[in-house]
Design a protein around this motif. Structure first.
Motif, mmCIF file in Angstrom:
data_model
loop_
_atom_site.group_PDB
_atom_site.id
_atom_site.type_symbol
_atom_site.label_atom_id
_atom_site.label_comp_id
_atom_site.label_asym_id
_atom_site.label_seq_id
_atom_site.Cartn_x
_atom_site.Cartn_y
_atom_site.Cartn_z
ATOM 1 N N HIS A 1 -5.015 -0.750 5.799
ATOM 2 C CA HIS A 1 -4.606 -0.018 7.006
ATOM 3 C C HIS A 1 -5.569 -0.188 8.186
ATOM 4 O O HIS A 1 -6.214 0.760 8.620
ATOM 5 N N LYS B 1 -8.964 -0.129 -6.064
ATOM 6 C CA LYS B 1 -9.062 0.451 -4.724
ATOM 7 C C LYS B 1 -10.386 1.170 -4.554
ATOM 8 O O LYS B 1 -10.769 1.999 -5.397
ATOM 9 N N HIS C 1 0.861 -1.203 0.000
ATOM 10 C CA HIS C 1 0.000 0.000 0.000
ATOM 11 C C HIS C 1 0.889 1.241 0.000
ATOM 12 O O HIS C 1 1.371 1.680 1.044
ATOM 13 N N HIS D 1 1.652 5.279 -1.707
ATOM 14 C CA HIS D 1 1.262 6.456 -2.500
ATOM 15 C C HIS D 1 2.527 7.121 -3.032
ATOM 16 O O HIS D 1 3.396 7.512 -2.232
ATOM 17 N N ASP E 1 0.973 2.384 3.626
ATOM 18 C CA ASP E 1 0.173 3.594 3.398
ATOM 19 C C ASP E 1 1.055 4.832 3.502
ATOM 20 O O ASP E 1 0.618 5.887 3.973
HETATM 21 ZN ZN ZN Z 1 -3.550 4.934 1.326
#
Ligand code: ZN
Ligand code: DOR
Length: 360
Positions: free
Chosen positions: A180, A100, A16, A18, A258
């Motif tokens: 998460h 997602k 996960h 970004h 995350d």
């Molecule tokens: Zn995220």
């Protein structure tokens, strides 16, 4: 007792991540490998979000140019722009590994998200995902519909969990991840959905756990925007359940950092701070520290390598080196920056114990 001073983690996976676009992407993408991660599952919440094959292929190309030895697994953003035909085509050419789902309005760039209280319009998409053995990644927070719902940032995840159970019972073969996890309720929900699990079974419902939720609690972000993310860190007892799940060696809990970088200005705005914590560059070091403190280093490889790789059935990896952690103190820098962007990393200035090394 002999002190462990190095650990072989193999082909590590952070499921996960970004990485953004533009200058932020240029700064952050190489830090995936620097942080010891070989395989990264990339989130699609760009502006506008990723909903086409052309965009996802182009984005992957840009990421590979910045970090040629990282294996990027790509995703679409669940929205009305997707269709079962698009999913089938993307699956056929291996353009995506999953989709997602963001409930509208609950976090950064989620304005195009969906109403999880009624997923029925997306059932044809979920059928296509299931048929193609792709993953449905869920940001599990219920958005409040009206004031009287009594939904807020502390209970939004718990309120979402019945929706997760319903999805699993409607699509028992669909691979679903509750991304998460932040609460005891989330951990217990994943445990319950895996109740009959026996060694060697295929996992269909898993939970990812971040590095930061293994240490933060509500007191850490109330007053410090650097530690503010969604879902927010909860109570110490929740954090303890996350640590227990992550260090358990169970294949249905694995690492998804995350890691979500925001420019420092976005963390200091009078109009509301950005949600997201940047952990990528030291992701494994933060996690190793928690495992060591809990005398569970023997389960670290399951969490950061084997469980995620097996859930996603990752086959081809670009990097032939293996990730090792070696006991070697260092301090997290105060900022990570280029001439265009500055990001404050998680635990800036703190001393960490485990350093990443790539070995043949
Ligand atoms: Zn995220
Ligand atoms: O804290 C978060 N930041 N949670 C998310 O779900 C999104 C992420 C981001 O993109 O910044």
């Amino acid at each position: 007792m002999i002190e462990i001073t190095e650990i072989e983690l193999g082909v590590t996976a952070d499921m996960h991540v970004h990485l953004r676009e533009g200058k932020m992407m240029e700064l952050i993408t190489p830090t995936v490998r620097e942080g010891g991660v070989a395989v990264a599952y990339i989130m699609p919440n760009l502006v506008p979000p990723i909903t086409t094959i052309d965009k996802v292929v182009e984005y992957k190309k840009q990421l590979e140019a910045l970090s040629p030895t990282t294996t990027f697994l790509m995703s679409f953003y669940l929205s009305k722009d997707l269709s079962p035909e698009l999913i089938n085509e993307a699956a056929k050419i291996g353009a995506i590994q999953g989709v997602k789902c963001y409930p509208a309005g609950v976090t950064t760039n989620s304005a195009h998200g969906v109403d999880p209280n009624d997923f029925t319009a997306f059932y044809p998409i979920f059928e296509a995902l299931e048929a193609n053995n792709l993953v449905l990644n869920i940001h599990g927070e219920s958005p409040p519909k009206k004031d009287s719902d009594d939904i807020h940032i502390l209970n939004a995840e718990s309120k979402f969990l019945p929706i997760l159970s319903k999805l699993h019972s409607d699509f028992p073969n669909l691979k679903i991840i509750l991304e998460h996890c932040t609460s005891q309720d989330a951990v217990e929900a994943i445990e319950k959905l895996n109740a009959g699990y026996k060694d060697g079974d295929k996992v269909t419902v898993a939970g990812t756990i971040t590095a930061h939720h293994l240490s933060l609690t509500i007191d850490s972000w109330a007053g410090n925007p650097i530690n503010f993310c969604k879902p927010v860190a909860k109570f110490p007892s929740d954090r303890n359940h996350l640590v227990k799940a992550a260090t358990s060696g169970k294949p249905y809990f694995f690492f998804g950092s995350d890691s979500a970088p925001h420019p420092i200005e976005g963390k200091a705005r009078h109009t509301g701070v950005c949600a997201g914590i940047y952990t990528q560059k030291y992701a494994l070091s933060y996690v190793a520290e928690v495992f060591e403190k809990n005398n569970k280093l023997e389960n670290l490889k399951t969490f950061v390598t084997d469980a995620g790789v097996s859930f996603y059935e990752v086959k081809d990896v670009k990097c032939s080196d293996k990730c090792w952690l070696v006991k070697d103190k260092f301090n997290v820098p105060e900022v990570i920056s280029s001439k265009d962007v500055t990001v404050v990393p998680f635990k800036a200035g703190d001393e960490l114990q485990w350093k990443v090394e790539w070995r043949k």
